[in-house]
Scaffold this motif. Sequence first.
Motif, mmCIF file in Angstrom:
data_model
loop_
_atom_site.group_PDB
_atom_site.id
_atom_site.type_symbol
_atom_site.label_atom_id
_atom_site.label_comp_id
_atom_site.label_asym_id
_atom_site.label_seq_id
_atom_site.Cartn_x
_atom_site.Cartn_y
_atom_site.Cartn_z
ATOM 1 N N UNK A 23 -46.122 16.948 15.394
ATOM 2 C CA UNK A 23 -45.424 17.967 16.184
ATOM 3 C C UNK A 23 -43.985 18.187 15.733
ATOM 4 N N UNK A 24 -43.739 17.986 14.426
ATOM 5 C CA UNK A 24 -42.431 18.300 13.873
ATOM 6 C C UNK A 24 -42.321 19.785 13.566
ATOM 7 N N UNK A 25 -43.458 20.441 13.461
ATOM 8 C CA UNK A 25 -43.508 21.882 13.291
ATOM 9 C C UNK A 25 -44.644 22.414 14.145
ATOM 10 N N UNK A 26 -44.513 23.625 14.598
ATOM 11 C CA UNK A 26 -45.533 24.223 15.464
ATOM 12 C C UNK A 26 -46.400 25.245 14.731
ATOM 13 N N UNK A 27 -45.887 25.754 13.606
ATOM 14 C CA UNK A 27 -46.613 26.783 12.854
ATOM 15 C C UNK A 27 -46.610 26.398 11.380
ATOM 16 N N UNK A 28 -47.754 26.548 10.733
ATOM 17 C CA UNK A 28 -47.858 26.179 9.317
ATOM 18 C C UNK A 28 -48.804 27.121 8.581
ATOM 19 N N UNK A 29 -48.590 27.220 7.278
ATOM 20 C CA UNK A 29 -49.496 27.981 6.400
ATOM 21 C C UNK A 29 -50.122 26.984 5.443
ATOM 22 N N UNK A 30 -51.456 26.926 5.440
ATOM 23 C CA UNK A 30 -52.186 25.937 4.638
ATOM 24 C C UNK A 30 -53.248 26.597 3.776
ATOM 25 N N UNK A 31 -53.780 25.821 2.836
ATOM 26 C CA UNK A 31 -54.856 26.323 1.980
ATOM 27 C C UNK A 31 -56.215 25.780 2.421
ATOM 28 N N UNK A 32 -56.260 25.193 3.593
ATOM 29 C CA UNK A 32 -57.529 24.715 4.152
ATOM 30 C C UNK A 32 -57.448 24.711 5.668
#
Length: 307
Positions: free
Chosen positions: A83-92
């Motif tokens: 929970x250090x970030x709430x939004x992420x962009x991933x490749x999976x």
Amino acid sequence: MLKYSKALGLIVFVFLFAMCNQKSKNEAEKETILKGSIDVAVDETVKQIVDDEVAVFEGTYYDAKIIVKAKSEAEVINDLLNQKTKVAVTTRNLTKEELTRFDKSKINPRVTPFAHDAIAFISNKNNNDTLIALKTVIDFLQGKSDSKIKGLVFDNPNSSTVRYMKDLAKVKELSKAGIFSFKKNNEVIKFVSENDGMIGVIGVNWLYQPTPDMTETIKKINILSVQGLKGGGFYSPTQNDLGEEKYPLARDLFIINCQGYSGLGMGFASFVAGDIGQRIVLKSGLLPYKTPGRKLKIRNDIIKDKE
């Protein structure tokens, strides 16, 4: 005196209640789907396309500020889980184990696929052979001595490209012999451009959208066409081959939103998955998850050009 104290206490309570409500209201108004500021952890291999999306989004919604923090895949996923970030962009997409951890924290991630991406193999321009069989790469990763590859170059030991290839080769660890790794995709491109016989493994987004300082370096490498594990033809990481599901190293891109409310993360994901966002993907060289519509204007009369 008692009545005065009770009246005073009531006034103080009402005042504090009003202040708390006002504070909550102000905090809620700080961020909406189109306003506010958030950090987004982004897989470093696809930073270029995310930067494009953010630039247009912020240019359209002036009260929105998205801070892109490019990291390795392992760091991005760990930031989400902790929970250090709430939004992420991933490749999976998230695994079952990761979803279980979110469920224990009573978090329901919203996952939005938005593009078809690919891992690319690159070689030095002096290498006239621009074809490679995926089996040859797998054999090298598995440590088979009869492999024809001199060496493989990865961007980062914790990157999505390393994880992808390890899963494909079904190996837990990569051999140190003939395996090189740096920190950034640009470093891989530069190393391959200067060393004959080496094969780089990078996200194709860095080839279609090179940074200004890499424009000349890109001209010194070849993007290899790849034959799948089942044999057949050789295909490139182009929009056409991705669309026809022929390229064997394709993968999807996802926006994972763990905010739990209608915040800027939801607004950004909707934008990227919408018509404008998908057109940005199309222009980048990647394949949109949804093909943008085209408007045709039909005329009843033929307008002749003036002589």
